[in-house]
Design an enzyme around this catalytic site. Structure first.
Site, PDB file in Angstrom:
ATOM      1  N   GLY A  25      -9.260  87.598 -27.593  1.00 52.76           N
ATOM      2  CA  GLY A  25      -9.502  86.487 -26.747  1.00 52.76           C
ATOM      3  C   GLY A  25     -10.755  86.485 -26.153  1.00 52.76           C
ATOM      4  O   GLY A  25     -11.449  85.494 -25.727  1.00 52.76           O
ATOM      5  N   ASP A  82      -3.886  88.047 -16.130  1.00 55.94           N
ATOM      6  CA  ASP A  82      -2.670  87.535 -15.810  1.00 55.94           C
ATOM      7  C   ASP A  82      -1.906  88.058 -15.120  1.00 55.94           C
ATOM      8  O   ASP A  82      -2.242  88.339 -13.962  1.00 55.94           O
ATOM      9  CB  ASP A  82      -2.162  87.133 -17.330  1.00 55.94           C
ATOM     10  CG  ASP A  82      -0.759  86.447 -17.151  1.00 55.94           C
ATOM     11  OD1 ASP A  82      -0.593  85.486 -16.317  1.00 55.94           O
ATOM     12  OD2 ASP A  82       0.178  86.410 -18.026  1.00 55.94           O
TER      13      ASP A  82
HETATM   14  P1  IMP Z   1      -1.761  90.819 -18.719  1.00 57.07           P
HETATM   15  O1  IMP Z   1      -2.873  90.796 -17.627  1.00 57.07           O
HETATM   16  O2  IMP Z   1      -1.446  92.172 -19.224  1.00 57.07           O
HETATM   17  O3  IMP Z   1      -0.579  89.959 -18.292  1.00 57.07           O
HETATM   18  O4  IMP Z   1      -2.264  90.070 -20.125  1.00 57.07           O
HETATM   19  C1  IMP Z   1      -3.529  89.481 -20.348  1.00 57.07           C
HETATM   20  C2  IMP Z   1      -3.571  88.979 -21.695  1.00 57.07           C
HETATM   21  O5  IMP Z   1      -2.478  88.053 -22.057  1.00 57.07           O
HETATM   22  C3  IMP Z   1      -4.949  88.222 -21.975  1.00 57.07           C
HETATM   23  O6  IMP Z   1      -5.775  89.104 -22.172  1.00 57.07           O
HETATM   24  C4  IMP Z   1      -4.502  87.131 -23.069  1.00 57.07           C
HETATM   25  O7  IMP Z   1      -4.496  87.642 -24.118  1.00 57.07           O
HETATM   26  C5  IMP Z   1      -2.970  86.852 -22.547  1.00 57.07           C
HETATM   27  N1  IMP Z   1      -2.849  85.562 -21.697  1.00 57.07           N
HETATM   28  C6  IMP Z   1      -2.386  85.732 -20.462  1.00 57.07           C
HETATM   29  N2  IMP Z   1      -2.292  84.441 -20.232  1.00 57.07           N
HETATM   30  C7  IMP Z   1      -2.703  83.514 -21.196  1.00 57.07           C
HETATM   31  C8  IMP Z   1      -2.957  82.277 -20.941  1.00 57.07           C
HETATM   32  O8  IMP Z   1      -2.582  81.245 -20.140  1.00 57.07           O
HETATM   33  N3  IMP Z   1      -3.428  81.871 -22.441  1.00 57.07           N
HETATM   34  C9  IMP Z   1      -3.666  82.390 -23.319  1.00 57.07           C
HETATM   35  N4  IMP Z   1      -3.593  83.988 -23.329  1.00 57.07           N
HETATM   36  C10 IMP Z   1      -3.158  84.566 -22.132  1.00 57.07           C
HETATM   37 MG    MG Z   2      -6.738  89.563 -23.966  1.00 58.21          MG
END
Ligand code: IMP
Ligand code: MG
Length: 184
Positions: free
Chosen positions: A48, A107
C-alpha cells in the site's frame, strides 16, 4: 470481476491530486529539516505504501536510503490481529540508523505496534512513523504517528496505493469506496 471504470465505484473524493501534492511537499520539507545531519532511512511495508514512498522520497532533499518489508498479519476477515509474521525482511542493518517508517494508512495500529517492537530490537538510533492517512477513530493500539498527511473519517479509502481486493491502487486520488462494492 474487475470494474470497467474505477471512478464509478467512488462515493466521495477525500484528497485530490493537487491536495496530495501539497501534503507530500509539506511532509518532505519537514522531514528534510528534522533529519538534517542524521542517518535517515525510510522503511515501508509493501504494498500500500509504494505510491506514497515514491513521492515522499522525492520531496525529501537530504540523502535517504530506502528499504521494504513484506509482513502478514494474522486476523479474521478485515481486522488485523497484530500478530505480525515477516515474509520478506529488510536488506539493511538498522544499527545506528534514524528509522522512519512510511505507511499508507494508520487504522487500528495493530500491525505497526507489533512491527515497531521487532524493529526496535535491532538497535536503530531512533524510530518514527510517517503515515499518509490517519484514521484516529479506529485506533486500538497505543500508537501515534509523528508525521501525518491527513486525518480521515472512519470509512474505507482507496487510491494512491490503497486497495480493495488489490484493485484501485493506481487511482491518482484518494476516495471513499461505495459500500455497494464490498457488500456485493
Ligand atoms: P492496522 O492499522 O493494523 O489496522 O492495519 C493497517 C493496514 O490495513 C493498512 O496498512 C492498510 O493496508 C489496511 N487498511 C486500513 N484501512 C484501510 C482503508 O481504509 N483502505 C485500504 N486499506 C486499509
Ligand atoms: Mg499497509
Amino acid at each position: 470481476m474487475r470494474p470497467e471504470n474505477m471512478s464509478n465505484d467512488i462515493a466521495e473524493i477525500l484528497m485530490t491530486e493537487e491536495q496530495i501534492k501539497e501534503t507530500v511537499a509539506r511532509l518532505g520539507k519537514q522531514i528534510s529539516e528534522d533529519y538534517a545531519g542524521k542517518q535517515l532511512v525510510l522503511v515501508s511495508v509493501l504494498k500500500g505504501s509504494v505510491v506514497f514512498m515514491a513521492d515522499l522520497m522525492r520531496a525529501i532533499t537530504i540523502p535517504c536510503p530506502i528499504d521494504f518489508m513484506v509482513v502478514s498479519s494474522y486476523g479474521s476477515g478485515t481486522e488485523s490481529s497484530g500478530v505480525v509474521k515477516i515474509i520478506k525482511d529488510l536488506d539493511m542493518d538498522l544499527r545506528g540508523v534514524d528509522l522512519l517508517i512510511v505507511e499508507d494508512i494508520l487504522d487500528t495500529g495493530r500491525t505497526l505496534a507489533s512491527l515497531i517492537e521487532i524493529l526496535k530490537m535491532r538497535n536503530p538510533n531512533s524510530v518514527k512513523i510517517c503515515t499518509f492517512l490517519d484514521k484516529p477513530d479506529r485506533r486500538v493500539s497505543d500508537i501515534t504517528a509523528d508525521y501525518v498527511g491527513q486525518k480521515i473519517p472512519d470509512a474505507f479509502a482507496v487510491g494512491y496505493g490503497l486497495d480493495y481486493d488489490e484493485i484501485y491502487r493506481n487511482l491518482p486520488y484518494v476516495g471513499i469506496l461505495k459500500p455497494s462494492v464490498y457488500e456485493k
